[in-house]
Design a protein around this motif. Structure first.
Motif, PDB file in Angstrom:
ATOM      1  N   ALA A 153       0.948  -1.109   0.219  1.00 24.47           N
ATOM      2  CA  ALA A 153       0.045   0.078   0.024  1.00 24.47           C
ATOM      3  C   ALA A 153       0.951   1.244  -0.034  1.00 24.47           C
ATOM      4  O   ALA A 153       1.992   1.292   0.505  1.00 24.47           O
ATOM      5  N   ASP A 154       0.435   2.154  -0.537  1.00 27.37           N
ATOM      6  CA  ASP A 154       0.946   3.638  -0.502  1.00 27.37           C
ATOM      7  C   ASP A 154       0.381   4.246   0.923  1.00 27.37           C
ATOM      8  O   ASP A 154      -0.942   4.456   1.013  1.00 27.37           O
ATOM      9  N   LEU A 155       1.351   4.425   1.955  1.00 24.10           N
ATOM     10  CA  LEU A 155       0.983   4.627   3.213  1.00 24.10           C
ATOM     11  C   LEU A 155       0.244   6.123   3.280  1.00 24.10           C
ATOM     12  O   LEU A 155      -0.699   6.217   3.801  1.00 24.10           O
ATOM     13  N   ASP A 156       0.765   7.052   2.444  1.00 22.21           N
ATOM     14  CA  ASP A 156       0.059   8.398   2.554  1.00 22.21           C
ATOM     15  C   ASP A 156      -0.035   8.858   1.110  1.00 22.21           C
ATOM     16  O   ASP A 156       0.916   9.026   0.381  1.00 22.21           O
ATOM     17  N   ALA A 157      -1.638   8.740   0.787  1.00 19.00           N
ATOM     18  CA  ALA A 157      -2.085   9.163  -0.511  1.00 19.00           C
ATOM     19  C   ALA A 157      -1.532  10.528  -0.953  1.00 19.00           C
ATOM     20  O   ALA A 157      -1.165  10.800  -2.222  1.00 19.00           O
ATOM     21  N   ASN A 158      -1.250  11.510   0.078  1.00 16.25           N
ATOM     22  CA  ASN A 158      -0.578  12.742  -0.065  1.00 16.25           C
ATOM     23  C   ASN A 158       0.819  12.722  -0.532  1.00 16.25           C
ATOM     24  O   ASN A 158       1.333  13.987  -0.735  1.00 16.25           O
ATOM     25  N   GLN A 159       1.479  11.623  -0.124  1.00 17.72           N
ATOM     26  CA  GLN A 159       3.070  11.714  -0.565  1.00 17.72           C
ATOM     27  C   GLN A 159       3.580  10.400  -1.361  1.00 17.72           C
ATOM     28  O   GLN A 159       4.437  10.063  -1.330  1.00 17.72           O
ATOM     29  N   ILE A 160       2.460  10.131  -2.374  1.00 14.41           N
ATOM     30  CA  ILE A 160       2.816   9.020  -3.436  1.00 14.41           C
ATOM     31  C   ILE A 160       3.985   9.086  -4.109  1.00 14.41           C
ATOM     32  O   ILE A 160       4.807   8.147  -4.333  1.00 14.41           O
ATOM     33  N   ASP A 161       4.386  10.371  -4.511  1.00 12.99           N
ATOM     34  CA  ASP A 161       5.587  10.544  -5.388  1.00 12.99           C
ATOM     35  C   ASP A 161       6.890  10.899  -4.457  1.00 12.99           C
ATOM     36  O   ASP A 161       7.957  11.047  -4.945  1.00 12.99           O
ATOM     37  N   ARG A 209      10.112  10.462  -2.228  1.00 13.82           N
ATOM     38  CA  ARG A 209      11.042   9.014  -2.250  1.00 13.82           C
ATOM     39  C   ARG A 209      11.120   8.519  -0.832  1.00 13.82           C
ATOM     40  O   ARG A 209      11.170   7.421  -0.550  1.00 13.82           O
ATOM     41  N   ARG A 210      10.900   9.653   0.265  1.00  9.28           N
ATOM     42  CA  ARG A 210      10.884   9.242   1.857  1.00  9.28           C
ATOM     43  C   ARG A 210       9.609  10.062   1.937  1.00  9.28           C
ATOM     44  O   ARG A 210       9.384  11.232   1.508  1.00  9.28           O
ATOM     45  N   ILE A 211       8.749   9.420   3.056  1.00 11.84           N
ATOM     46  CA  ILE A 211       7.858  10.080   3.555  1.00 11.84           C
ATOM     47  C   ILE A 211       7.832  10.524   5.004  1.00 11.84           C
ATOM     48  O   ILE A 211       8.688   9.689   5.722  1.00 11.84           O
ATOM     49  N   SER A 212       7.017  11.193   5.512  1.00 10.28           N
ATOM     50  CA  SER A 212       7.015  11.465   7.035  1.00 10.28           C
ATOM     51  C   SER A 212       5.794  11.324   7.638  1.00 10.28           C
ATOM     52  O   SER A 212       4.566  11.688   6.857  1.00 10.28           O
ATOM     53  N   LEU A 213       5.586  10.700   8.584  1.00  9.39           N
ATOM     54  CA  LEU A 213       4.316  10.259   9.097  1.00  9.39           C
ATOM     55  C   LEU A 213       4.239  11.086  10.582  1.00  9.39           C
ATOM     56  O   LEU A 213       5.238  10.924  11.176  1.00  9.39           O
ATOM     57  N   TYR A 214       2.922  11.684  10.901  1.00 13.24           N
ATOM     58  CA  TYR A 214       2.806  12.369  12.015  1.00 13.24           C
ATOM     59  C   TYR A 214       1.696  11.850  12.735  1.00 13.24           C
ATOM     60  O   TYR A 214       0.587  11.320  11.953  1.00 13.24           O
ATOM     61  N   ASP A 215       1.408  11.974  13.980  1.00 13.59           N
ATOM     62  CA  ASP A 215       0.051  11.705  14.524  1.00 13.59           C
ATOM     63  C   ASP A 215      -1.138  12.260  13.981  1.00 13.59           C
ATOM     64  O   ASP A 215      -0.999  13.558  13.414  1.00 13.59           O
ATOM     65  N   GLY A 216      -2.292  11.438  13.772  1.00 16.01           N
ATOM     66  CA  GLY A 216      -3.352  11.976  13.254  1.00 16.01           C
ATOM     67  C   GLY A 216      -4.033  11.087  12.033  1.00 16.01           C
ATOM     68  O   GLY A 216      -3.374  10.010  11.929  1.00 16.01           O
ATOM     69  N   PRO A 217      -4.905  11.740  11.373  1.00 17.94           N
ATOM     70  CA  PRO A 217      -5.453  10.919  10.396  1.00 17.94           C
ATOM     71  C   PRO A 217      -4.778  10.537   9.103  1.00 17.94           C
ATOM     72  O   PRO A 217      -3.747  11.454   8.759  1.00 17.94           O
ATOM     73  N   ILE A 218      -4.968   9.580   8.350  1.00 16.70           N
ATOM     74  CA  ILE A 218      -4.104   9.116   7.255  1.00 16.70           C
ATOM     75  C   ILE A 218      -5.040   8.459   6.207  1.00 16.70           C
ATOM     76  O   ILE A 218      -6.276   7.845   6.766  1.00 16.70           O
ATOM     77  N   GLU A 219      -4.964   8.729   4.979  1.00 14.92           N
ATOM     78  CA  GLU A 219      -5.338   8.159   3.885  1.00 14.92           C
ATOM     79  C   GLU A 219      -4.507   7.252   3.143  1.00 14.92           C
ATOM     80  O   GLU A 219      -3.172   7.757   2.600  1.00 14.92           O
ATOM     81  N   SER A 220      -4.547   6.237   2.773  1.00 11.61           N
ATOM     82  CA  SER A 220      -3.674   4.914   2.280  1.00 11.61           C
ATOM     83  C   SER A 220      -4.365   4.340   1.077  1.00 11.61           C
ATOM     84  O   SER A 220      -5.621   4.644   1.131  1.00 11.61           O
ATOM     85  N   ILE A 221      -3.483   3.940   0.034  1.00 10.37           N
ATOM     86  CA  ILE A 221      -3.947   3.505  -1.141  1.00 10.37           C
ATOM     87  C   ILE A 221      -3.515   2.231  -1.294  1.00 10.37           C
ATOM     88  O   ILE A 221      -2.230   1.872  -1.379  1.00 10.37           O
ATOM     89  N   LEU A 222      -4.414   1.016  -1.343  1.00  8.37           N
ATOM     90  CA  LEU A 222      -3.728  -0.471  -1.791  1.00  8.37           C
ATOM     91  C   LEU A 222      -3.349  -0.401  -2.996  1.00  8.37           C
ATOM     92  O   LEU A 222      -3.651   0.125  -4.001  1.00  8.37           O
TER      93      LEU A 222
END
Length: 77
Positions: free
Chosen positions: A11-19, A21-34
């Motif tokens: 899955a792409d963990l964060d739909a807002n960071q698909i492109d 190379r590295r993503i940052s995750l923070y506490d709170g809501p998330i939208e992912s894409i299988l």
């Protein structure tokens, strides 16, 4: 949703960071894409959940799925 312990899919963990190379995750809501099918969920299903980063590892719990056909599924409990 016919998921069992040990089932896995990419899955792409964060739909807002698909492109990114590295993503940052923070506490709170998330939208992912299988990226793969899993159980009754098809690839491109959007998963909605919450991220916790305060423990020894990042935890994501998804509580809602929006498959491409529009039939919304919610986690029990």
């Amino acid at each position: 949703m016919r998921l069992r312990v040990g089932d896995a899919a990419l899955a792409d963990l964060d739909a807002n960071q698909i492109d990114a190379r590295r993503i940052s995750l923070y506490d709170g809501p998330i939208e992912s894409i299988l990226k793969d099918d899993i159980g009754t969920l098809e690839a491109t299903t959007r998963l909605y959940g919450r991220v916790w980063t305060s423990g020894p590892q990042v935890v994501i719990r998804w509580y809602e799925a929006h498959p491409p056909d529009g039939d919304v599924g919610r986690a029990a409990g």
